[in-house]
Design a protein around this motif. Structure first.
Motif, mmCIF file in Angstrom:
data_model
loop_
_atom_site.group_PDB
_atom_site.id
_atom_site.type_symbol
_atom_site.label_atom_id
_atom_site.label_comp_id
_atom_site.label_asym_id
_atom_site.label_seq_id
_atom_site.Cartn_x
_atom_site.Cartn_y
_atom_site.Cartn_z
ATOM 1 N N GLN A 114 33.773 27.922 27.680
ATOM 2 C CA GLN A 114 33.793 28.716 26.442
ATOM 3 C C GLN A 114 34.491 27.984 25.297
ATOM 4 O O GLN A 114 34.332 28.373 24.135
ATOM 5 C CB GLN A 114 34.484 30.062 26.674
ATOM 6 C CG GLN A 114 33.685 30.996 27.574
ATOM 7 C CD GLN A 114 34.378 32.337 27.708
ATOM 8 O OE1 GLN A 114 35.269 32.488 28.535
ATOM 9 N NE2 GLN A 114 33.983 33.291 26.895
ATOM 10 N N CYS B 190 32.360 39.890 26.199
ATOM 11 C CA CYS B 190 32.622 38.462 26.391
ATOM 12 C C CYS B 190 32.920 37.850 25.029
ATOM 13 O O CYS B 190 32.221 38.140 24.060
ATOM 14 C CB CYS B 190 31.404 37.793 27.033
ATOM 15 S SG CYS B 190 31.638 36.035 27.305
ATOM 16 N N LEU B 191 33.953 37.034 24.976
ATOM 17 C CA LEU B 191 34.313 36.400 23.708
ATOM 18 C C LEU B 191 33.193 35.502 23.204
ATOM 19 O O LEU B 191 33.124 35.209 22.017
ATOM 20 C CB LEU B 191 35.614 35.606 23.877
ATOM 21 C CG LEU B 191 36.841 36.447 24.261
ATOM 22 C CD1 LEU B 191 38.046 35.553 24.515
ATOM 23 C CD2 LEU B 191 37.151 37.478 23.192
ATOM 24 N N HIS C 51 33.970 37.536 36.328
ATOM 25 C CA HIS C 51 33.358 37.214 35.035
ATOM 26 C C HIS C 51 33.633 35.749 34.669
ATOM 27 O O HIS C 51 32.718 35.020 34.260
ATOM 28 C CB HIS C 51 33.928 38.174 33.980
ATOM 29 C CG HIS C 51 33.447 37.946 32.579
ATOM 30 N ND1 HIS C 51 32.712 38.876 31.881
ATOM 31 C CD2 HIS C 51 33.611 36.900 31.728
ATOM 32 C CE1 HIS C 51 32.427 38.400 30.671
ATOM 33 N NE2 HIS C 51 32.975 37.208 30.557
ATOM 34 N N HIS D 167 31.160 32.143 34.476
ATOM 35 C CA HIS D 167 31.033 31.196 33.358
ATOM 36 C C HIS D 167 30.923 29.758 33.865
ATOM 37 O O HIS D 167 30.242 28.935 33.256
ATOM 38 C CB HIS D 167 32.248 31.287 32.432
ATOM 39 C CG HIS D 167 32.143 32.331 31.349
ATOM 40 N ND1 HIS D 167 31.164 32.320 30.379
ATOM 41 C CD2 HIS D 167 32.914 33.415 31.079
ATOM 42 C CE1 HIS D 167 31.338 33.352 29.556
ATOM 43 N NE2 HIS D 167 32.390 34.040 29.962
ATOM 44 N N GLY E 249 36.058 38.326 28.100
ATOM 45 C CA GLY E 249 36.534 37.035 28.585
ATOM 46 C C GLY E 249 35.506 35.960 28.397
ATOM 47 O O GLY E 249 34.412 36.194 28.002
#
Ligand code: NI
Length: 177
Positions: free
Chosen positions: A51, A97-98, A139, A143, A177
């Motif tokens: 991310q 989610c960011l 979560h 990713h 997240g």
């Protein structure tokens, strides 16, 4: 470095399978520190290295201590090369989610997970979590495999968050997240 840019959906790094960390060195530790700072700045409860554009198997999770009903309240951890070794039960809960700002949806997850990995010092560790902690771990580990919550969202439940602030807020119902 400090607060890093958060990549949003459409960035190919979010869809790559992240590489295992071979050696936990100062560079990895600096990445973890920056990930905590970035997560705090965005009011998230978790963040995975892809991310912030780094395709490595590193996640951070922090459940605010003031979440009275959360079994994982106050837990703060960084995990390197995390693997879910045990999963029990099932729970549907709302996630955001960011990397997908402005949206939330209901996602079915294991209610309780045991995760093994390395801590920030490179020592093997094992974390057992339920509730929001279990959800955040699943979560974030998703990713690392290029999986986003929208891939798992229960049909018809994806919706705009009430407000961007709320979407980013760390509440038990909306784990970003
Ligand atoms: Ni996320």
């Amino acid at each position: 470095m400090g607060v890093l840019d958060i990549r949003v959906e459409g960035d190919p790094v979010l869809r790559q399978r992240a590489k295992r960390v071979r050696r936990v060195d100062g560079q990895v530790q600096a990445l973890i520190a920056d990930m905590f700072e970035t997560m705090h700045a965005a009011n998230g409860v978790g963040l995975a290295a892809p991310q912030v554009g780094i395709s490595l198997r590193v996640v951070v999770v922090e459940i605010p201590p003031d979440m009275d009903d959360e079994p994982g309240a106050g837990v703060k951890l960084a995990l390197i090369n995390p693997e879910i070794v045990r999963a029990r039960g099932e729970e549907i809960g709302e996630e955001g989610c960011l990397s997908i700002p402005g949206f939330v949806g209901m996602v079915r997850r294991a209610a309780e997970v045991t995760v093994r990995g390395l801590d920030a010092q490179g020592k093997p560790c094992q974390i057992k979590g339920k509730g929001l902690l279990a959800r955040a771990l699943q979560h974030e580990i998703d990713h690392l495999d290029g999986v986003l919550f929208i891939d798992r969202v229960e049909p018809g439940t994806l919706r705009s968050a009430d407000s961007p602030e709320r979407e980013l807020a760390a509440t038990p119902e909306e784990a970003s997240g």
